[in-house]
Design an enzyme around this catalytic site. Structure first.
Site, PDB file in Angstrom:
ATOM      1  N   TYR A   1      -2.315  14.795  53.011  1.00  0.00           N
ATOM      2  CA  TYR A   1      -2.363  16.214  52.603  1.00  0.00           C
ATOM      3  C   TYR A   1      -1.454  17.073  53.481  1.00  0.00           C
ATOM      4  O   TYR A   1      -0.880  18.052  52.991  1.00  0.00           O
ATOM      5  CB  TYR A   1      -3.809  16.721  52.574  1.00  0.00           C
ATOM      6  CG  TYR A   1      -4.526  16.204  51.344  1.00  0.00           C
ATOM      7  CD1 TYR A   1      -4.376  16.848  50.117  1.00  0.00           C
ATOM      8  CD2 TYR A   1      -5.281  15.038  51.379  1.00  0.00           C
ATOM      9  CE1 TYR A   1      -4.980  16.351  48.971  1.00  0.00           C
ATOM     10  CE2 TYR A   1      -5.884  14.529  50.246  1.00  0.00           C
ATOM     11  CZ  TYR A   1      -5.724  15.187  49.046  1.00  0.00           C
ATOM     12  OH  TYR A   1      -6.317  14.689  47.906  1.00  0.00           O
TER      13      TYR A   1
ATOM     14  N   HIS B   1      -9.657  22.931  41.604  1.00  0.00           N
ATOM     15  CA  HIS B   1      -9.626  21.733  42.455  1.00  0.00           C
ATOM     16  C   HIS B   1      -9.197  22.056  43.884  1.00  0.00           C
ATOM     17  O   HIS B   1      -8.768  21.169  44.617  1.00  0.00           O
ATOM     18  CB  HIS B   1      -8.695  20.667  41.846  1.00  0.00           C
ATOM     19  CG  HIS B   1      -9.242  20.034  40.596  1.00  0.00           C
ATOM     20  ND1 HIS B   1      -8.476  19.273  39.742  1.00  0.00           N
ATOM     21  CD2 HIS B   1     -10.493  20.040  40.071  1.00  0.00           C
ATOM     22  CE1 HIS B   1      -9.223  18.851  38.729  1.00  0.00           C
ATOM     23  NE2 HIS B   1     -10.451  19.308  38.903  1.00  0.00           N
TER      24      HIS B   1
ATOM     25  N   GLY C   1       0.434  21.402  30.543  1.00  0.00           N
ATOM     26  CA  GLY C   1       0.861  20.401  31.531  1.00  0.00           C
ATOM     27  C   GLY C   1      -0.254  19.617  32.176  1.00  0.00           C
ATOM     28  O   GLY C   1      -0.232  19.383  33.382  1.00  0.00           O
TER      29      GLY C   1
ATOM     30  N   ASN D   1       2.480  20.742  26.263  1.00  0.00           N
ATOM     31  CA  ASN D   1       2.620  19.600  27.175  1.00  0.00           C
ATOM     32  C   ASN D   1       3.862  18.800  26.819  1.00  0.00           C
ATOM     33  O   ASN D   1       4.326  18.846  25.676  1.00  0.00           O
ATOM     34  CB  ASN D   1       1.372  18.697  27.060  1.00  0.00           C
ATOM     35  CG  ASN D   1       1.123  17.868  28.311  1.00  0.00           C
ATOM     36  OD1 ASN D   1       1.078  18.410  29.413  1.00  0.00           O
ATOM     37  ND2 ASN D   1       0.966  16.560  28.152  1.00  0.00           N
TER      38      ASN D   1
HETATM   39  C1  BJW Z   1       4.664  18.051  31.659  1.00  0.00           C
HETATM   40  C2  BJW Z   1       5.871  18.104  32.321  1.00  0.00           C
HETATM   41  C3  BJW Z   1       6.645  19.220  32.052  1.00  0.00           C
HETATM   42  C4  BJW Z   1       4.956  16.303  32.932  1.00  0.00           C
HETATM   43  N1  BJW Z   1       6.210  20.149  31.210  1.00  0.00           N
HETATM   44  N2  BJW Z   1       4.257  18.987  30.812  1.00  0.00           N
HETATM   45  C5  BJW Z   1     -16.275   8.762  33.228  1.00  0.00           C
HETATM   46  C6  BJW Z   1     -16.166   9.625  32.143  1.00  0.00           C
HETATM   47  C7  BJW Z   1     -16.022  10.998  32.317  1.00  0.00           C
HETATM   48  C8  BJW Z   1     -15.973  11.539  33.582  1.00  0.00           C
HETATM   49  C9  BJW Z   1     -16.080  10.693  34.666  1.00  0.00           C
HETATM   50  C10 BJW Z   1     -16.229   9.323  34.492  1.00  0.00           C
HETATM   51  N3  BJW Z   1     -16.306   8.740  35.720  1.00  0.00           N
HETATM   52  C11 BJW Z   1     -16.181   9.721  36.658  1.00  0.00           C
HETATM   53  C12 BJW Z   1     -16.046  10.913  36.013  1.00  0.00           C
HETATM   54  C13 BJW Z   1     -15.873  12.252  36.651  1.00  0.00           C
HETATM   55  C14 BJW Z   1     -14.506  12.391  37.315  1.00  0.00           C
HETATM   56  C15 BJW Z   1     -13.421  12.021  36.307  1.00  0.00           C
HETATM   57  O1  BJW Z   1     -13.002  12.822  35.495  1.00  0.00           O
HETATM   58  N4  BJW Z   1     -12.891  10.815  36.391  1.00  0.00           N
HETATM   59  C16 BJW Z   1     -11.858  10.372  35.446  1.00  0.00           C
HETATM   60  C17 BJW Z   1     -10.878   9.486  36.161  1.00  0.00           C
HETATM   61  C18 BJW Z   1     -12.527   9.732  34.248  1.00  0.00           C
HETATM   62  N5  BJW Z   1     -14.390  13.787  37.697  1.00  0.00           N
HETATM   63  C19 BJW Z   1     -14.852  14.241  38.852  1.00  0.00           C
HETATM   64  O2  BJW Z   1     -15.337  13.503  39.685  1.00  0.00           O
HETATM   65  C20 BJW Z   1     -14.782  15.734  39.063  1.00  0.00           C
HETATM   66  N6  BJW Z   1     -16.070  16.217  39.445  1.00  0.00           N
HETATM   67  C21 BJW Z   1     -17.104  16.162  38.608  1.00  0.00           C
HETATM   68  O3  BJW Z   1     -17.045  15.650  37.493  1.00  0.00           O
HETATM   69  O4  BJW Z   1     -18.251  16.755  39.123  1.00  0.00           O
HETATM   70  C22 BJW Z   1     -19.439  16.724  38.293  1.00  0.00           C
HETATM   71  C23 BJW Z   1     -19.484  17.811  37.259  1.00  0.00           C
HETATM   72  C24 BJW Z   1     -20.224  17.639  36.122  1.00  0.00           C
HETATM   73  C25 BJW Z   1     -20.295  18.640  35.151  1.00  0.00           C
HETATM   74  C26 BJW Z   1     -19.624  19.832  35.337  1.00  0.00           C
HETATM   75  C27 BJW Z   1     -18.894  19.996  36.476  1.00  0.00           C
HETATM   76  C28 BJW Z   1     -18.795  18.978  37.431  1.00  0.00           C
HETATM   77  C29 BJW Z   1     -13.802  16.084  40.169  1.00  0.00           C
HETATM   78  C30 BJW Z   1     -12.396  15.794  39.773  1.00  0.00           C
HETATM   79  C31 BJW Z   1     -11.473  16.075  40.944  1.00  0.00           C
HETATM   80  C32 BJW Z   1     -10.025  15.743  40.607  1.00  0.00           C
HETATM   81  N7  BJW Z   1      -9.252  15.826  41.788  1.00  0.00           N
HETATM   82  C33 BJW Z   1      -7.815  15.605  41.694  1.00  0.00           C
HETATM   83  C34 BJW Z   1      -7.249  15.586  43.136  1.00  0.00           C
HETATM   84  C35 BJW Z   1      -7.208  16.993  43.723  1.00  0.00           C
HETATM   85  C36 BJW Z   1      -6.617  17.025  45.058  1.00  0.00           C
HETATM   86  C37 BJW Z   1      -5.187  16.520  45.118  1.00  0.00           C
HETATM   87  O5  BJW Z   1      -4.289  17.123  44.526  1.00  0.00           O
HETATM   88  O6  BJW Z   1      -4.981  15.502  45.774  1.00  0.00           O
HETATM   89  O7  BJW Z   1      -7.193  16.648  40.931  1.00  0.00           O
HETATM   90  S1  BJW Z   1      -7.377  14.129  40.789  1.00  0.00           S
HETATM   91  C38 BJW Z   1      -5.948  14.774  40.037  1.00  0.00           C
HETATM   92  O8  BJW Z   1      -6.095  14.802  38.590  1.00  0.00           O
HETATM   93  C39 BJW Z   1      -5.864  16.240  40.498  1.00  0.00           C
HETATM   94  C40 BJW Z   1      -5.478  16.936  39.227  1.00  0.00           C
HETATM   95  O9  BJW Z   1      -5.821  18.301  39.318  1.00  0.00           O
HETATM   96  C41 BJW Z   1      -6.216  16.173  38.174  1.00  0.00           C
HETATM   97  C42 BJW Z   1      -5.665  16.326  36.782  1.00  0.00           C
HETATM   98  O10 BJW Z   1      -4.360  15.834  36.708  1.00  0.00           O
HETATM   99  P1  BJW Z   1      -3.289  16.596  35.796  1.00  0.00           P
HETATM  100  O11 BJW Z   1      -3.015  17.926  36.352  1.00  0.00           O
HETATM  101  O12 BJW Z   1      -3.703  16.525  34.380  1.00  0.00           O
HETATM  102  O13 BJW Z   1      -1.967  15.709  36.067  1.00  0.00           O
HETATM  103  P2  BJW Z   1      -1.467  14.408  35.313  1.00  0.00           P
HETATM  104  O14 BJW Z   1      -0.396  13.789  36.153  1.00  0.00           O
HETATM  105  O15 BJW Z   1      -2.581  13.539  34.924  1.00  0.00           O
HETATM  106  O16 BJW Z   1      -0.825  14.942  33.963  1.00  0.00           O
HETATM  107  C43 BJW Z   1       0.351  15.731  33.955  1.00  0.00           C
HETATM  108  C44 BJW Z   1       0.690  16.045  32.499  1.00  0.00           C
HETATM  109  O17 BJW Z   1       1.811  16.897  32.509  1.00  0.00           O
HETATM  110  C45 BJW Z   1       1.075  14.800  31.675  1.00  0.00           C
HETATM  111  O18 BJW Z   1       0.402  14.829  30.423  1.00  0.00           O
HETATM  112  C46 BJW Z   1       2.584  14.933  31.485  1.00  0.00           C
HETATM  113  O19 BJW Z   1       3.035  14.461  30.219  1.00  0.00           O
HETATM  114  C47 BJW Z   1       2.746  16.429  31.556  1.00  0.00           C
HETATM  115  N8  BJW Z   1       4.057  16.840  32.038  1.00  0.00           N
HETATM  116  N9  BJW Z   1       5.992  16.954  33.084  1.00  0.00           N
HETATM  117  C48 BJW Z   1       5.008  19.975  30.583  1.00  0.00           C
HETATM  118  N10 BJW Z   1       7.858  19.357  32.628  1.00  0.00           N
END
Ligand code: BJW
Length: 233
Positions: free
Chosen positions: A56, A109, A175, A201
């Protein structure tokens, strides 16, 4: 496009891609160089705090070498010129929305430029390394961690986000891959309450079929165009 009064916007890593910040799930992206379990879970932090703090620190430092792009700037313009209610929710931990001119950004986040004390639980603005174990500005304990939400932890301000989703007449997702919950479920929540839903996206996301409308291409092009359309009404 119809006239809208309450807009919720969700952004993800794709909006910062053209600024030079790696997305999470792209080839060569962050997750290819580091295992999620090692750097983005509380268990990984407990196992190897030096690895996580250095990871980080490196990302926080890299922020100074990038800047906002036209997509961030367009959303800032929308905040200034839109007459209705607007909630900008970002999953991103970078500060490019703020540097692009947005004044009200909900970082669900967490933020790279914030530290969380594991002793007193206070959040403090932070722009320096954490790997040398500096004292918490509030309680002085050397217990600071990155103020980011890891897997298994509760994202910030969920009540406020769900309240806005339930009242929104337009939900726009920009995105984000739709792979991480709860953010990936916002489109269904907004839809159930009657909002029009739009995805901007690079490619269809995992949840693309939930959106009423989608446009695919780079955010730096799509977002300014979309903002122009909203403001013309
Ligand atoms: C472009 C582009 C351009 C490229 N123009 N577009 C099973 C089923 C369902 C849920 C779960 C499960 N098992 C576990 C869970 C829960 C879990 C989860 O979701 N896991 C999954 C893997 C399934 N979630 C959690 O644990 C969360 N907490 C939680 O659920 O608490 C309980 C709760 C219950 C009810 C209500 C509320 C809460 C916490 C999640 C924390 C995520 N943390 C991270 C790290 C943050 C710190 C760090 O940065 O290091 O957050 S993980 C990472 O993924 C980061 C991001 O914010 C997050 C999302 O990623 P994002 O932004 O979508 O990026 P990408 O790379 O995936 O996508 C980029 C997109 O952009 C792509 O589509 C490209 O095509 C596009 N793109 N260039 C436009 N130029």
């Amino acid at each position: 496009m119809a006239e809208f009064e309450r807009i919720v916007i969700l952004t993800g890593a794709g909006i910062s891609a053209e600024s030079g910040i790696d997305t999470f799930r792209s080839a060569g992206g962050l997750w290819e160089q580091h295992r999620v379990e090692d750097v983005a879970t509380p268990e990984g932090f407990a196992r190897d705090p030096d690895l996580v703090l250095n990871f980080y620190d490196m990302r926080r430092e890299a922020l100074s070498k990038v800047g906002p792009n036209p997509a961030h700037e367009a959303l800032a313009r929308l905040e200034t010129e839109f007459a209705g209610e607007l909630l900008l929710v970002t999953q991103n931990v970078d500060d490019l929305h703020e540097r692009g001119g947005s004044r009200h950004v909900l970082h669900m986040h967490g933020e790279l430029k914030s530290a969380l004390c594991t002793s007193c639980e206070m959040r403090s603005p932070w722009d320096a390394p954490l790997s040398d174990r500096p004292p918490c500005p509030v309680c002085r304990a050397p217990s600071l961690r990155p103020d980011v939400v890891w897997f298994g932890e509760m994202p910030y301000q969920m009540n406020r986000i769900y309240a806005s989703l339930s009242e929104a007449d337009l939900f726009v997702s920009i995105g984000t891959s739709g792979a991480v919950y709860p953010a990936a479920g916002f489109v269904q929540e907004a839809r159930v309450h009657g909002a029009h839903t739009v995805e901007l996206n690079l490619e269809p996301s995992e949840g693309n079929h939930f959106f009423a409308e989608s446009r695919h291409g780079p955010a730096g092009t799509l977002v300014p165009q979309w903002v122009d359309e909203v403001l013309q009404h």
